[in-house]
Design a protein around this motif. Sequence first.
Motif, mmCIF file in Angstrom:
data_model
loop_
_atom_site.group_PDB
_atom_site.id
_atom_site.type_symbol
_atom_site.label_atom_id
_atom_site.label_comp_id
_atom_site.label_asym_id
_atom_site.label_seq_id
_atom_site.Cartn_x
_atom_site.Cartn_y
_atom_site.Cartn_z
ATOM 1 N N LYS A 150 0.832 -1.211 0.000
ATOM 2 C CA LYS A 150 0.000 0.000 0.000
ATOM 3 C C LYS A 150 0.864 1.257 0.000
ATOM 4 O O LYS A 150 0.527 2.248 -0.655
ATOM 5 C CB LYS A 150 -0.945 -0.012 1.203
ATOM 6 C CG LYS A 150 -2.053 -1.024 1.073
ATOM 7 C CD LYS A 150 -2.908 -1.061 2.319
ATOM 8 C CE LYS A 150 -3.917 -2.193 2.228
ATOM 9 N NZ LYS A 150 -4.737 -2.303 3.435
ATOM 10 N N ILE A 151 1.968 1.219 0.718
ATOM 11 C CA ILE A 151 2.869 2.375 0.740
ATOM 12 C C ILE A 151 3.489 2.582 -0.641
ATOM 13 O O ILE A 151 3.521 3.707 -1.152
ATOM 14 C CB ILE A 151 3.945 2.209 1.831
ATOM 15 C CG1 ILE A 151 3.288 2.307 3.217
ATOM 16 C CG2 ILE A 151 5.061 3.244 1.668
ATOM 17 C CD1 ILE A 151 4.171 1.896 4.363
ATOM 18 N N HIS A 152 3.949 1.499 -1.264
ATOM 19 C CA HIS A 152 4.512 1.594 -2.611
ATOM 20 C C HIS A 152 3.472 2.121 -3.600
ATOM 21 O O HIS A 152 3.793 2.974 -4.454
ATOM 22 C CB HIS A 152 5.054 0.237 -3.075
ATOM 23 C CG HIS A 152 6.362 -0.135 -2.471
ATOM 24 N ND1 HIS A 152 7.560 0.413 -2.864
ATOM 25 C CD2 HIS A 152 6.674 -1.011 -1.486
ATOM 26 C CE1 HIS A 152 8.543 -0.100 -2.155
ATOM 27 N NE2 HIS A 152 8.026 -0.964 -1.308
ATOM 28 N N SER A 153 2.242 1.650 -3.503
ATOM 29 C CA SER A 153 1.167 2.120 -4.386
ATOM 30 C C SER A 153 0.894 3.605 -4.176
ATOM 31 O O SER A 153 0.679 4.351 -5.139
ATOM 32 C CB SER A 153 -0.111 1.328 -4.158
ATOM 33 O OG SER A 153 0.041 0.003 -4.575
ATOM 34 N N ALA A 154 0.875 4.032 -2.925
ATOM 35 C CA ALA A 154 0.632 5.444 -2.620
ATOM 36 C C ALA A 154 1.717 6.323 -3.243
ATOM 37 O O ALA A 154 1.419 7.388 -3.801
ATOM 38 C CB ALA A 154 0.570 5.655 -1.105
ATOM 39 N N ILE A 155 2.955 5.867 -3.177
ATOM 40 C CA ILE A 155 4.060 6.628 -3.769
ATOM 41 C C ILE A 155 3.900 6.692 -5.286
ATOM 42 O O ILE A 155 4.076 7.760 -5.888
ATOM 43 C CB ILE A 155 5.422 6.009 -3.364
ATOM 44 C CG1 ILE A 155 5.655 6.225 -1.867
ATOM 45 C CG2 ILE A 155 6.561 6.606 -4.191
ATOM 46 C CD1 ILE A 155 6.808 5.429 -1.299
ATOM 47 N N LYS A 156 3.536 5.563 -5.901
ATOM 48 C CA LYS A 156 3.326 5.546 -7.354
ATOM 49 C C LYS A 156 2.200 6.483 -7.772
ATOM 50 O O LYS A 156 2.208 7.027 -8.869
ATOM 51 C CB LYS A 156 3.030 4.122 -7.834
ATOM 52 C CG LYS A 156 4.252 3.239 -7.875
ATOM 53 C CD LYS A 156 3.912 1.848 -8.353
ATOM 54 C CE LYS A 156 5.151 0.956 -8.276
ATOM 55 N NZ LYS A 156 4.842 -0.438 -8.600
ATOM 56 N N GLU A 157 1.210 6.671 -6.889
ATOM 57 C CA GLU A 157 0.090 7.578 -7.164
ATOM 58 C C GLU A 157 0.468 9.038 -6.909
ATOM 59 O O GLU A 157 -0.358 9.927 -7.091
ATOM 60 C CB GLU A 157 -1.108 7.214 -6.282
ATOM 61 C CG GLU A 157 -1.727 5.876 -6.618
ATOM 62 C CD GLU A 157 -2.756 5.434 -5.576
ATOM 63 O OE1 GLU A 157 -3.022 6.188 -4.606
ATOM 64 O OE2 GLU A 157 -3.277 4.318 -5.733
#
Length: 156
Positions: A30-37
């Motif tokens: 979820k943290i990686h996804s948030a950064i990608k967003e």
Amino acid sequence: MVIDVDGPKCGCGNNGCFEALASRTAIFKKIHSAIKEGQKTVLTEMLGPDLNDLRSGDLRKAIRRGDKVVERIIAQAAEYTGIAVGNLINILNPEVLVLGGGIIEALEDEMMATIVKVATAGTLSGTAKGISIVASKLADEAGITGGAVLARRECK
């Protein structure tokens, strides 16, 4: 244990399992996804843009530095954990429920109140009365300590 039937795919093949929603792996995804967003987190300042060597303790540091992204993801994981704990209480009716692992060890102060609140709110009437929901104090020594206790019982 399925927590959210519309949740993400789990490694077991089901959707919305506790593992897919609140495990260390799920939190890191979820943290990686948030950064990608494009969401900003102090973790990238601490560890670089790829978050190589991200550890549970880094999440605590980020929250204490006011990181709203990490705070939100950990709060959500605590809620999911509370749902899982409430389900276990309803099924097993234990006297004590001990939570352990690196995430709980690193984020006990940030998570346990929410876990207990959500768990007790989601139990059958009277089921949670008198139950203790606590964080393990044994950390990495839990397995060996349990093994020693079992061995000692068998030797008496």
